[in-house]
Design a protein around this motif. Structure first.
Motif, short mmCIF file in Angstrom:
data_model
loop_
_atom_site.label_atom_id
_atom_site.label_comp_id
_atom_site.label_asym_id
_atom_site.label_seq_id
_atom_site.Cartn_x
_atom_site.Cartn_y
_atom_site.Cartn_z
N THR A 150 0.83 -1.21 0.00
CA THR A 150 0.00 0.00 0.00
C THR A 150 0.86 1.26 0.00
O THR A 150 0.54 2.23 -0.70
CB THR A 150 -0.95 0.02 1.21
OG1 THR A 150 -0.18 -0.03 2.43
CG2 THR A 150 -1.90 -1.15 1.18
N VAL B 183 -4.23 4.05 -1.88
CA VAL B 183 -4.39 2.60 -1.96
C VAL B 183 -4.48 2.05 -0.54
O VAL B 183 -3.69 2.42 0.33
CB VAL B 183 -3.20 1.95 -2.69
CG1 VAL B 183 -3.38 0.43 -2.75
CG2 VAL B 183 -3.08 2.51 -4.10
N THR B 184 -5.47 1.19 -0.29
CA THR B 184 -5.65 0.59 1.02
C THR B 184 -5.24 -0.88 0.98
O THR B 184 -5.11 -1.48 -0.09
CB THR B 184 -7.10 0.69 1.49
OG1 THR B 184 -7.92 -0.15 0.64
CG2 THR B 184 -7.60 2.13 1.40
N ASP C 227 -7.12 -3.27 1.78
CA ASP C 227 -8.24 -4.00 1.19
C ASP C 227 -8.13 -4.01 -0.34
O ASP C 227 -8.47 -5.01 -0.98
CB ASP C 227 -9.58 -3.38 1.61
CG ASP C 227 -9.97 -3.73 3.03
OD1 ASP C 227 -9.44 -4.74 3.55
OD2 ASP C 227 -10.80 -3.01 3.62
N ASN C 228 -7.69 -2.89 -0.92
CA ASN C 228 -7.48 -2.86 -2.36
C ASN C 228 -6.47 -3.91 -2.78
O ASN C 228 -6.67 -4.64 -3.76
CB ASN C 228 -6.96 -1.48 -2.81
CG ASN C 228 -7.96 -0.37 -2.64
OD1 ASN C 228 -7.62 0.73 -2.23
ND2 ASN C 228 -9.23 -0.62 -2.94
N ASN D 288 -7.94 -7.46 -2.36
CA ASN D 288 -8.91 -7.77 -3.42
C ASN D 288 -8.22 -8.06 -4.75
O ASN D 288 -8.64 -8.92 -5.51
CB ASN D 288 -9.89 -6.60 -3.59
CG ASN D 288 -10.89 -6.52 -2.46
OD1 ASN D 288 -11.13 -7.51 -1.76
ND2 ASN D 288 -11.49 -5.36 -2.28
N ARG D 289 -7.14 -7.31 -5.01
CA ARG D 289 -6.40 -7.55 -6.25
C ARG D 289 -5.76 -8.93 -6.23
O ARG D 289 -5.80 -9.66 -7.22
CB ARG D 289 -5.35 -6.46 -6.44
CG ARG D 289 -4.41 -6.62 -7.63
CD ARG D 289 -5.07 -6.82 -8.98
NE ARG D 289 -6.22 -6.02 -9.24
CZ ARG D 289 -6.72 -5.82 -10.45
NH1 ARG D 289 -6.15 -6.35 -11.51
NH2 ARG D 289 -7.80 -5.11 -10.62
N ASN E 3 -14.46 -2.50 -11.04
CA ASN E 3 -14.03 -1.53 -10.04
C ASN E 3 -12.57 -1.69 -9.70
O ASN E 3 -11.85 -0.71 -9.52
CB ASN E 3 -14.87 -1.69 -8.77
CG ASN E 3 -16.30 -1.24 -8.96
OD1 ASN E 3 -16.57 -0.42 -9.83
ND2 ASN E 3 -17.22 -1.77 -8.17
N GLU E 4 -12.12 -2.94 -9.58
CA GLU E 4 -10.73 -3.17 -9.23
C GLU E 4 -9.79 -2.72 -10.34
O GLU E 4 -8.72 -2.19 -10.10
CB GLU E 4 -10.50 -4.65 -8.92
CG GLU E 4 -11.08 -5.08 -7.60
CD GLU E 4 -10.44 -4.33 -6.43
OE1 GLU E 4 -9.21 -4.22 -6.40
OE2 GLU E 4 -11.18 -3.85 -5.57
N PHE F 16 -9.45 0.88 -10.14
CA PHE F 16 -8.52 1.23 -9.07
C PHE F 16 -7.08 1.09 -9.55
O PHE F 16 -6.22 1.91 -9.24
CB PHE F 16 -8.76 0.30 -7.87
CG PHE F 16 -7.55 0.09 -7.01
CD1 PHE F 16 -7.05 1.14 -6.25
CD2 PHE F 16 -6.91 -1.13 -6.97
CE1 PHE F 16 -5.93 0.96 -5.45
CE2 PHE F 16 -5.79 -1.31 -6.18
CZ PHE F 16 -5.31 -0.27 -5.42
#
Length: 267
Positions: free
Chosen positions: A32, A43-44, A46-47, A50-51, A141-142, A145
């Motif tokens: 992150t 960027v978190t 969680d991002n 999820n990636r 969405n990802e 991001f």
């Protein structure tokens, strides 16, 4: 951006920040910080998680496809190739999650294989059909991001020229599992990105910094487990400002580093 993330994750894996239970918090924190500072975006963790989950889903689906007769990988176009469309359509009737990958370009497939193949082999992070559907539904969405250079490109339908070339061409022969970058080069590249990004931040506050010193700080803070993002950033600044404390932290066993650092940070 995905290439940078892959480089950081490889470095963290080499530092021991990935176990059988998945990526450690310190690895996610490192990713992150590097992505946020390198691309000036928020960027978190969680991002990042999820990636990684999305990559695992892609790996599971595509590796299953490539395990079937008549389906191959084109290392130049970075996509699967199909000898017989009827066979593909039949396969998709029982593997609905495969359909979107007919014309999907995965330029970072080698990175996905490197980072996700072992997880699937050991059963960690294995995706169910429901997981795959969930991953595909949030893919848009990802990808947005990761839009600063996202490497997952959907081609809804091939153009007539592309289709003709695909039918008339054969696989490039490039093995999808071949690494484009050696581990040493990956480590050096990622640490250099981290150092450059941190240098820019510190120069604004305190003036010039020494690249070798900053890389040493970044390497050491990557070894400190269970720090959240803010704690990790504070630890970097603290150790960069105090070489004596850096030497102490380096000498401590890994399981003692976190308590020592948090105590001195007042956490």
């Amino acid at each position: 951006m995905e290439r940078v993330l892959a480089d950081v994750l490889r470095d963290q894996r080499n530092l021991g920040n990935k176990g059988d239970g998945g990526w450690k918090r310190s690895a996610l924190n490192a990713a992150t910080v590097v992505l946020s500072t390198s691309f000036n975006v928020n960027v978190t963790s969680d991002n990042v998680k999820n990636r990684i989950k999305l990559w695992r889903s892609w790996y599971g689906i595509v590796s299953d496809i490539l395990g079937q007769s008549g389906f191959d990988w084109d290392g130049t176009k970075h996509m699967i190739t199909v000898e017989n469309e009827n066979a593909w359509n039949e396969y998709c009737t029982s593997h609905k999650s495969a359909k979107p990958f007919r014309y999907k370009v995965l330029q970072n497939w080698d990175d996905i294989v490197d980072l996700c193949a072992k997880d699937r082999a050991t059963g960690h992070g294995a995706e169910t059909a429901m997981d795959a559907d969930e991953a595909m539904s949030r893919e848009t969405n990802e990808v947005e991001f990761m839009g600063l250079g996202a490497t997952a490109i959907d081609l809804e339908e091939p153009s007539s020229n592309t289709k003709g070339k695909r039918q008339g061409s054969t696989s490039s022969g490039t093995h999808p599992h071949k690494r484009k970058m050696g581990e040493k080069e990956g480590i050096a590249a990622s640490l250099d990105k981290m150092a450059n990004s941190f240098n820019r931040m510190v120069e604004k506050m305190d003036g010039k910094v020494d690249d070798e010193d900053i890389q040493e700080v970044l390497r050491e803070t990557s070894l400190i487990p269970d720090l959240n993002r803010q704690q990790w950033a504070k630890a970097i600044k603290w150790l960069a400002d105090d070489p004596k404390q850096l030497a102490i932290v380096k000498a401590l066993p890994i399981h003692q580093k976190t308590n020592y650092v948090l105590t001195h940070l007042g956490e």
